[in-house]
Design a protein around this motif. Sequence first.
Motif, PDB file in Angstrom:
ATOM      1  N   ASP A   1       0.840  -1.195   0.000  1.00 11.41           N
ATOM      2  CA  ASP A   1       0.000   0.000   0.000  1.00 11.41           C
ATOM      3  C   ASP A   1       0.879   1.250   0.000  1.00 11.41           C
ATOM      4  OD1 ASP A   1      -2.066   1.759   0.139  1.00 11.41           O
ATOM      5  OD2 ASP A   1      -2.530   1.410   2.251  1.00 11.41           O
ATOM      6  N   GLU A   2       1.111   1.797  -1.180  1.00 13.49           N
ATOM      7  CA  GLU A   2       1.934   2.994  -1.368  1.00 13.49           C
ATOM      8  C   GLU A   2       3.231   2.910  -0.563  1.00 13.49           C
ATOM      9  OE1 GLU A   2       0.186   6.730  -2.005  1.00 13.49           O
ATOM     10  OE2 GLU A   2      -1.867   5.990  -1.951  1.00 13.49           O
ATOM     11  N   PRO A   3       4.068   1.920  -0.829  1.00 14.24           N
ATOM     12  CA  PRO A   3       5.275   1.709  -0.019  1.00 14.24           C
ATOM     13  C   PRO A   3       6.337   2.781  -0.203  1.00 14.24           C
ATOM     14  CG  PRO A   3       5.306   0.268  -1.933  1.00 14.24           C
ATOM     15  CD  PRO A   3       3.959   0.934  -1.923  1.00 14.24           C
ATOM     16  N   THR A   4       6.211   3.630  -1.229  1.00 13.25           N
ATOM     17  CA  THR A   4       7.239   4.650  -1.457  1.00 13.25           C
ATOM     18  C   THR A   4       6.778   6.043  -1.043  1.00 13.25           C
ATOM     19  OG1 THR A   4       6.474   4.961  -3.743  1.00 13.25           O
ATOM     20  CG2 THR A   4       8.210   3.335  -3.379  1.00 13.25           C
ATOM     21  N   THR A   5       5.630   6.144  -0.381  1.00 12.71           N
ATOM     22  CA  THR A   5       5.139   7.450   0.079  1.00 12.71           C
ATOM     23  C   THR A   5       6.127   8.080   1.058  1.00 12.71           C
ATOM     24  OG1 THR A   5       2.838   6.802  -0.211  1.00 12.71           O
ATOM     25  CG2 THR A   5       3.269   8.624   1.290  1.00 12.71           C
ATOM     26  N   ALA A   6       6.369   9.367   0.901  1.00  8.17           N
ATOM     27  CA  ALA A   6       7.247  10.168   1.772  1.00  8.17           C
ATOM     28  C   ALA A   6       8.728   9.839   1.592  1.00  8.17           C
ATOM     29  CB  ALA A   6       6.865  10.003   3.249  1.00  8.17           C
ATOM     30  N   LEU A   7       9.061   9.032   0.584  1.00  2.58           N
ATOM     31  CA  LEU A   7      10.465   8.754   0.292  1.00  2.58           C
ATOM     32  C   LEU A   7      10.911   9.600  -0.888  1.00  2.58           C
ATOM     33  CD1 LEU A   7      10.517   4.844   0.543  1.00  2.58           C
ATOM     34  CD2 LEU A   7      11.033   6.512   2.326  1.00  2.58           C
ATOM     35  N   ASP A   8      12.197   9.983  -0.903  1.00  2.63           N
ATOM     36  CA  ASP A   8      12.699  10.758  -2.033  1.00  2.63           C
ATOM     37  C   ASP A   8      12.774   9.873  -3.276  1.00  2.63           C
ATOM     38  OD1 ASP A   8      15.553   9.607  -2.349  1.00  2.63           O
ATOM     39  OD2 ASP A   8      15.474  10.134  -0.219  1.00  2.63           O
ATOM     40  N   VAL A   9      12.950  10.495  -4.443  1.00  3.31           N
ATOM     41  CA  VAL A   9      12.873   9.751  -5.702  1.00  3.31           C
ATOM     42  C   VAL A   9      13.968   8.690  -5.821  1.00  3.31           C
ATOM     43  CG1 VAL A   9      11.666  11.551  -6.967  1.00  3.31           C
ATOM     44  CG2 VAL A   9      14.156  11.612  -6.855  1.00  3.31           C
ATOM     45  N   VAL A  10      15.143   8.960  -5.261  1.00  7.75           N
ATOM     46  CA  VAL A  10      16.227   7.975  -5.310  1.00  7.75           C
ATOM     47  C   VAL A  10      15.844   6.736  -4.502  1.00  7.75           C
ATOM     48  CG1 VAL A  10      18.633   7.509  -4.732  1.00  7.75           C
ATOM     49  CG2 VAL A  10      17.990   9.735  -5.677  1.00  7.75           C
TER      50      VAL A  10
ATOM     51  N   ILE B   1      13.609   1.074  -3.767  1.00  7.59           N
ATOM     52  CA  ILE B   1      12.574   0.179  -3.243  1.00  7.59           C
ATOM     53  C   ILE B   1      11.918  -0.590  -4.385  1.00  7.59           C
ATOM     54  CG2 ILE B   1      10.327   0.091  -2.109  1.00  7.59           C
ATOM     55  CD1 ILE B   1      12.553   0.574  -0.144  1.00  7.59           C
ATOM     56  N   VAL B   2      11.595   0.109  -5.469  1.00  5.15           N
ATOM     57  CA  VAL B   2      10.962  -0.539  -6.621  1.00  5.15           C
ATOM     58  C   VAL B   2      11.872  -1.607  -7.214  1.00  5.15           C
ATOM     59  CG1 VAL B   2      10.208  -0.151  -8.991  1.00  5.15           C
ATOM     60  CG2 VAL B   2       9.421   1.366  -7.184  1.00  5.15           C
ATOM     61  N   GLU B   3      13.156  -1.281  -7.370  1.00  6.12           N
ATOM     62  CA  GLU B   3      14.104  -2.253  -7.904  1.00  6.12           C
ATOM     63  C   GLU B   3      14.255  -3.453  -6.962  1.00  6.12           C
ATOM     64  OE1 GLU B   3      17.615   0.029  -8.517  1.00  6.12           O
ATOM     65  OE2 GLU B   3      16.991   0.757 -10.503  1.00  6.12           O
ATOM     66  N   GLN B   4      14.214  -3.188  -5.653  1.00  2.68           N
ATOM     67  CA  GLN B   4      14.316  -4.266  -4.674  1.00  2.68           C
ATOM     68  C   GLN B   4      13.127  -5.214  -4.796  1.00  2.68           C
ATOM     69  OE1 GLN B   4      16.791  -4.140  -1.544  1.00  2.68           O
ATOM     70  NE2 GLN B   4      16.485  -6.205  -2.284  1.00  2.68           N
TER      71      GLN B   4
ATOM     72  N   HIS C   1      -0.553   6.249  -6.373  1.00  2.00           N
ATOM     73  CA  HIS C   1      -1.259   7.241  -7.179  1.00  2.00           C
ATOM     74  C   HIS C   1      -0.429   7.661  -8.378  1.00  2.00           C
ATOM     75  CE1 HIS C   1       1.258   9.521  -4.341  1.00  2.00           C
ATOM     76  NE2 HIS C   1       1.400  10.367  -5.340  1.00  2.00           N
ATOM     77  N   ASP C   2       0.822   7.205  -8.443  1.00  3.25           N
ATOM     78  CA  ASP C   2       1.766   7.601  -9.490  1.00  3.25           C
ATOM     79  C   ASP C   2       1.858   6.493 -10.543  1.00  3.25           C
ATOM     80  OD1 ASP C   2       3.820   8.498 -11.078  1.00  3.25           O
ATOM     81  OD2 ASP C   2       5.213   8.890  -9.431  1.00  3.25           O
ATOM     82  N   VAL C   3       1.170   6.682 -11.670  1.00  7.33           N
ATOM     83  CA  VAL C   3       1.168   5.655 -12.723  1.00  7.33           C
ATOM     84  C   VAL C   3       2.568   5.475 -13.302  1.00  7.33           C
ATOM     85  CG1 VAL C   3       0.140   4.951 -14.918  1.00  7.33           C
ATOM     86  CG2 VAL C   3      -1.221   6.216 -13.266  1.00  7.33           C
ATOM     87  N   SER C   4       3.314   6.567 -13.433  1.00  6.66           N
ATOM     88  CA  SER C   4       4.651   6.471 -14.028  1.00  6.66           C
ATOM     89  C   SER C   4       5.565   5.573 -13.214  1.00  6.66           C
ATOM     90  CB  SER C   4       5.272   7.866 -14.176  1.00  6.66           C
ATOM     91  OG  SER C   4       5.401   8.504 -12.914  1.00  6.66           O
ATOM     92  N   LEU C   5       5.359   5.524 -11.897  1.00  8.36           N
ATOM     93  CA  LEU C   5       6.168   4.656 -11.041  1.00  8.36           C
ATOM     94  C   LEU C   5       5.883   3.188 -11.343  1.00  8.36           C
ATOM     95  CD1 LEU C   5       8.147   4.513  -8.601  1.00  8.36           C
ATOM     96  CD2 LEU C   5       6.135   4.461  -7.132  1.00  8.36           C
TER      97      LEU C   5
END
Length: 364
Positions: free
Chosen positions: A197-206, A211-214, A231-235
Amino acid sequence: MTLHTPEALRAGASVADPVLEIRNLSVDYGYEEPVHVLREVSLTLGRGEVLGLAGESGCGKSTLAYAATRLLPPPGLITGGEVLFTGRDGNTTDILRLDDRALRASRWQDLAIVFQGAMNSLNPVHRIGSQIADGIMAHRPGVKKPEALERAAELLELVGIAPDRLRAFPHQLSGGMRQRVMIAMALALEPQVLIMDEPTTALDVVMQRQIVEQIAELRTRLGFSVIFITHDVSLLIEIADRIAIMYAGEIVEDAKALDVYHRPRHPYSSALLHSFPPLRGPRRELTGIPGSPPDLAKLGGGCAFRDRCAFAWDACGTLTPSLGSTDVPADGAARAVACLRHEPERVAAAGFEPKPVPEELAAS
């Protein structure tokens, strides 16, 4: 179980071997005058697949995840539907009809969830190692504390954290490391389905990218399936094989990730994509989406997106679009969209003049 690589799934993602099927799931909030926040939502997750679930805040993404795992807090109430889980043995069970004991056994070893706020999900007064070990021992009574801590160390290494961090408290870790700890905890019992559930919220883009690669690497190594909510389709293009777009408690488009990104069929999908800058390629104008999501308590008939849609016409205020197949591409991947522009026969039968599909929402 056969492990699927992201490349193989992107070449032809299929749900012929489903691991999780959500059928006509409906959820209300409130008791005396309930608000229908999910209305007969259906989704299928294939074995080894990454399914992205995208939409604006308040569209029902998290409600869908919590309802499917029976973690929905009051005053949320599941009013209908099925959540069918198919285990490695081929047996299928409806999670919504499990008793408390069977549900407890199913959690974390069949389905696991990574919550949005890692800091709030971890106990601030217990060390990381103890929290992971406690979960293991709770579900595996024969495992002793030293063995559970050894497993916890292996899990931390799996997500790229040094084992000596077992004795760290949550506040001693960065936001990205806390999120990795949550992923490690979710994978402790080797579940078949991981809901994020939105695991990258509040994290910087790097850190988001790391996290996504992991997740992508772990999915390839371990073979679990993922529902990735954002909410970010591009991600999602970086990780998902298929994307489902939600709006006002319903699925409005469901297709392969690259099809949604390059050839969106629903006006909301297209507008959502133009609300974020592209990760690569030429620059494009950010247009945003006018207006605000509808008040679900006052939602009547017709298309819920009509007041914000650039392509709405009189039929949109009367007929409610149905999620149906628009075509079958050459590779056989299914594609579904809920828009009256793609239902000319139904529109004509209701006495309205069908409108052509705009060029930007047509097949290419």
